[in-house]
Design a protein around this motif. Structure first.
Motif, PDB file in Angstrom:
ATOM      1  N   ASN A 211       0.751  -1.255  -0.108  1.00  0.00           N
ATOM      2  CA  ASN A 211       0.031  -0.056  -0.221  1.00  0.00           C
ATOM      3  C   ASN A 211       0.942   1.093   0.131  1.00  0.00           C
ATOM      4  OD1 ASN A 211      -2.560  -1.410   0.041  1.00  0.00           O
ATOM      5  ND2 ASN A 211      -2.412  -1.470   2.375  1.00  0.00           N
ATOM      6  N   GLU A 212       1.893   1.047   0.815  1.00  0.00           N
ATOM      7  CA  GLU A 212       2.800   2.276   0.851  1.00  0.00           C
ATOM      8  C   GLU A 212       3.273   2.650  -0.605  1.00  0.00           C
ATOM      9  OE1 GLU A 212       6.918   3.719   2.736  1.00  0.00           O
ATOM     10  OE2 GLU A 212       6.091   2.111   3.418  1.00  0.00           O
ATOM     11  N   LEU A 213       3.816   1.577  -1.420  1.00  0.00           N
ATOM     12  CA  LEU A 213       4.300   1.695  -2.854  1.00  0.00           C
ATOM     13  C   LEU A 213       3.098   2.294  -3.724  1.00  0.00           C
ATOM     14  CD1 LEU A 213       6.432  -1.535  -3.072  1.00  0.00           C
ATOM     15  CD2 LEU A 213       7.173   0.739  -3.010  1.00  0.00           C
ATOM     16  N   LYS A 214       1.932   1.818  -3.662  1.00  0.00           N
ATOM     17  CA  LYS A 214       0.805   2.227  -4.338  1.00  0.00           C
ATOM     18  C   LYS A 214       0.503   3.381  -4.379  1.00  0.00           C
ATOM     19  CE  LYS A 214      -1.322  -2.565  -4.186  1.00  0.00           C
ATOM     20  NZ  LYS A 214      -2.411  -3.396  -3.651  1.00  0.00           N
TER      21      LYS A 214
ATOM     22  N   LYS B 264       2.556   5.834  -3.791  1.00  0.00           N
ATOM     23  CA  LYS B 264       3.646   6.530  -4.814  1.00  0.00           C
ATOM     24  C   LYS B 264       3.228   6.433  -6.295  1.00  0.00           C
ATOM     25  CE  LYS B 264       6.927   6.054  -0.982  1.00  0.00           C
ATOM     26  NZ  LYS B 264       8.223   5.357  -0.616  1.00  0.00           N
ATOM     27  N   GLY B 265       2.327   5.673  -6.733  1.00  0.00           N
ATOM     28  CA  GLY B 265       1.699   5.345  -7.963  1.00  0.00           C
ATOM     29  C   GLY B 265       2.460   4.265  -8.663  1.00  0.00           C
ATOM     30  N   ILE B 266       2.961   3.035  -7.585  1.00  0.00           N
ATOM     31  CA  ILE B 266       3.410   2.122  -8.300  1.00  0.00           C
ATOM     32  C   ILE B 266       2.654   0.965  -8.062  1.00  0.00           C
ATOM     33  CG2 ILE B 266       5.517   0.181  -7.936  1.00  0.00           C
ATOM     34  CD1 ILE B 266       7.195   2.774  -6.392  1.00  0.00           C
ATOM     35  N   SER B 267       1.935   0.481  -9.159  1.00  0.00           N
ATOM     36  CA  SER B 267       1.283  -0.671  -9.300  1.00  0.00           C
ATOM     37  C   SER B 267       1.680  -2.070  -9.435  1.00  0.00           C
ATOM     38  CB  SER B 267       0.051  -0.098 -10.164  1.00  0.00           C
ATOM     39  OG  SER B 267       0.736   0.072 -11.427  1.00  0.00           O
ATOM     40  N   LEU B 268       2.622  -1.998 -10.096  1.00  0.00           N
ATOM     41  CA  LEU B 268       3.287  -3.414 -10.790  1.00  0.00           C
ATOM     42  C   LEU B 268       4.294  -3.962  -9.667  1.00  0.00           C
ATOM     43  CD1 LEU B 268       3.358  -2.967 -14.466  1.00  0.00           C
ATOM     44  CD2 LEU B 268       1.551  -4.035 -13.217  1.00  0.00           C
ATOM     45  N   ILE B 269       3.718  -4.368  -8.589  1.00  0.00           N
ATOM     46  CA  ILE B 269       4.618  -4.809  -7.418  1.00  0.00           C
ATOM     47  C   ILE B 269       4.720  -6.547  -7.517  1.00  0.00           C
ATOM     48  CG2 ILE B 269       4.814  -4.741  -5.109  1.00  0.00           C
ATOM     49  CD1 ILE B 269       2.807  -2.318  -5.017  1.00  0.00           C
ATOM     50  N   ALA B 270       5.857  -6.815  -7.799  1.00  0.00           N
ATOM     51  CA  ALA B 270       6.241  -8.326  -7.607  1.00  0.00           C
ATOM     52  C   ALA B 270       6.823  -8.801  -6.454  1.00  0.00           C
ATOM     53  CB  ALA B 270       6.935  -8.615  -8.868  1.00  0.00           C
ATOM     54  N   GLY B 271       6.101  -9.828  -5.793  1.00  0.00           N
ATOM     55  CA  GLY B 271       6.585 -10.616  -4.662  1.00  0.00           C
ATOM     56  C   GLY B 271       7.490 -11.755  -5.020  1.00  0.00           C
ATOM     57  N   ILE B 272       8.537 -11.877  -4.555  1.00  0.00           N
ATOM     58  CA  ILE B 272       9.507 -13.275  -4.996  1.00  0.00           C
ATOM     59  C   ILE B 272       9.814 -14.123  -3.807  1.00  0.00           C
ATOM     60  CG2 ILE B 272      11.588 -13.818  -6.088  1.00  0.00           C
ATOM     61  CD1 ILE B 272      10.222 -10.291  -7.002  1.00  0.00           C
ATOM     62  N   ASP B 273       9.622 -15.159  -4.081  1.00  0.00           N
ATOM     63  CA  ASP B 273       9.978 -16.254  -2.950  1.00  0.00           C
ATOM     64  C   ASP B 273      10.791 -17.559  -3.625  1.00  0.00           C
ATOM     65  OD1 ASP B 273      10.595 -16.907  -0.288  1.00  0.00           O
ATOM     66  OD2 ASP B 273       8.844 -17.628   0.401  1.00  0.00           O
ATOM     67  N   GLU B 274      11.247 -18.107  -2.920  1.00  0.00           N
ATOM     68  CA  GLU B 274      11.837 -19.520  -3.359  1.00  0.00           C
ATOM     69  C   GLU B 274      11.303 -20.640  -2.470  1.00  0.00           C
ATOM     70  OE1 GLU B 274      14.415 -21.222  -1.464  1.00  0.00           O
ATOM     71  OE2 GLU B 274      14.553 -19.444   0.037  1.00  0.00           O
ATOM     72  N   VAL B 275      11.570 -21.929  -2.833  1.00  0.00           N
ATOM     73  CA  VAL B 275      11.413 -23.058  -1.981  1.00  0.00           C
ATOM     74  C   VAL B 275      12.481 -24.090  -2.643  1.00  0.00           C
ATOM     75  CG1 VAL B 275       9.757 -24.332  -3.443  1.00  0.00           C
ATOM     76  CG2 VAL B 275       9.895 -24.860  -0.934  1.00  0.00           C
ATOM     77  N   GLY B 276      13.145 -24.684  -1.547  1.00  0.00           N
ATOM     78  CA  GLY B 276      14.008 -26.023  -2.150  1.00  0.00           C
ATOM     79  C   GLY B 276      15.462 -25.619  -1.848  1.00  0.00           C
ATOM     80  N   ARG B 277      15.924 -24.830  -0.881  1.00  0.00           N
ATOM     81  CA  ARG B 277      17.336 -24.575  -0.931  1.00  0.00           C
ATOM     82  C   ARG B 277      17.841 -25.476   0.106  1.00  0.00           C
ATOM     83  NH1 ARG B 277      18.444 -18.232   0.908  1.00  0.00           N
ATOM     84  NH2 ARG B 277      20.451 -19.134   0.615  1.00  0.00           N
ATOM     85  N   GLY B 278      17.338 -26.437   0.970  1.00  0.00           N
ATOM     86  CA  GLY B 278      17.782 -27.221   1.788  1.00  0.00           C
ATOM     87  C   GLY B 278      17.733 -28.613   1.607  1.00  0.00           C
ATOM     88  N   PRO B 279      17.191 -28.994   0.541  1.00  0.00           N
ATOM     89  CA  PRO B 279      16.929 -30.330   0.152  1.00  0.00           C
ATOM     90  C   PRO B 279      18.135 -31.078  -0.247  1.00  0.00           C
ATOM     91  CG  PRO B 279      15.015 -29.221  -0.566  1.00  0.00           C
ATOM     92  CD  PRO B 279      15.785 -28.304  -0.170  1.00  0.00           C
ATOM     93  N   LEU B 280      18.284 -32.327  -0.229  1.00  0.00           N
ATOM     94  CA  LEU B 280      19.277 -33.165  -0.940  1.00  0.00           C
ATOM     95  C   LEU B 280      19.227 -33.407  -2.215  1.00  0.00           C
ATOM     96  CD1 LEU B 280      19.926 -35.643   2.016  1.00  0.00           C
ATOM     97  CD2 LEU B 280      21.070 -33.328   1.888  1.00  0.00           C
ATOM     98  N   ALA B 281      17.651 -33.385  -2.869  1.00  0.00           N
ATOM     99  CA  ALA B 281      17.641 -33.603  -3.964  1.00  0.00           C
ATOM    100  C   ALA B 281      16.419 -32.754  -4.688  1.00  0.00           C
ATOM    101  CB  ALA B 281      17.007 -35.231  -4.165  1.00  0.00           C
TER     102      ALA B 281
END
Length: 253
Positions: A63-66, A68-85
């Motif tokens: 909402n703070e970014l919006k 300021k007129g910023i509407s295309l906000i991408a959230g980024i996250d990952e999964v799988g840093r710890g597995p052995l495979a």
């Protein structure tokens, strides 16, 4: 007219306010079953309010970014840093401006059934990009660099070019303005949405791998070093999707 308890249970689903005349009438009904339904209604409303407040709190950065007129906000996250495979998988998600999904939070805090439901709701309404870095590349460049590459790949697979990136505890070598948020999947709805997409995508992929390599029970452990996985490793050795740079796989190669 006195309604049966089953009728009240069915009709109570449509009650929005405790000041509804029917609801006020039922509150005076001394049947135990009716009073239990009244209590359940209040508990459900309390949960809805808690989820609404949590969603508002997790939308503060967006909402703070919006504002300021910023509407295309991408959230980024990952999964799988710890597995052995298996691969490390990242997701980038641009939510619609009017998006609302009560209960959305860190994928690890959401049941599998709800994760799958949220996955369908997010992919049905949001712009979603996926990045996948395979085990051999992880071995070549290390897991930290592989995670960054998966995130960059996910951003590149969005249909729209984001104006701002919200990333879970990471900085990327990209010109796009970005904000790194520690434990962002529990603090930002955009990152939480990305965590759901990444988690479900990887879990489904590991379930597919489990059909090819049933010895390691990937459908249960998702490649993490659980007892059944390690027993499979001891008996059969590594397979093609094991990370050769990760102990104890490294010691077997």
């Amino acid at each position: 007219m006195t309604h049966s308890i089953s009728e009240i249970k069915d009709r109570m689903k449509d009650i929005e306010s405790e000041h509804d005349p029917l609801f006020m009438q039922w509150k005076e009904d001394h049947r135990k079953g009716v009073q239990q339904l009244i209590k359940s209604w209040y508990r459900a409303k309390e949960k809805q309010e808690q989820e609404r407040e949590l969603y508002q709190t997790m939308s503060l950065t967006e909402n703070e970014l919006k504002s300021k007129g910023i509407s295309l906000i991408a959230g980024i996250d990952e999964v799988g840093r710890g597995p052995l495979a298996g691969p490390v998988i990242a997701a980038a998600v641009i939510l619609p401006l009017d998006f609302y999904l009560p209960g959305l939070t860190d994928s690890k805090k959401v049941s599998e059934a709800k994760r799958n439901l949220f996955y369908e709701m997010i992919t049905g309404q949001a712009d979603v990009g996926i990045g996948i870095i395979e085990p051999d590349e992880i071995d070549r460049i290390n897991i930290y660099e592989a995670t960054k590459q998966a995130m960059i790949q996910a951003i590149g697979n969005l249909k729209q070019a984001p104006e701002h990136l919200l990333i879970d505890a990471m900085k990327l070598d990209l010109p796009t303005p970005q904000t790194s948020i520690i434990k962002g999947d529990a603090k930002s709805v955009s990152i939480a949405a990305a965590s759901i997409i990444a988690k479900v995508t990887r879990d489904r992929l590991m379930a597919d791998y489990a059909e090819v390599y049933p010895e390691y029970r990937f459908e249960k452990n998702m490649g993490y070093g659980t007892k059944d996985h390690l027993e499979g490793l001891d008996q059969y050795g590594p397979c093609t999707i094991h990370r050769k740079s990760f102990a104890p796989v490294k010691d077997m190669c």
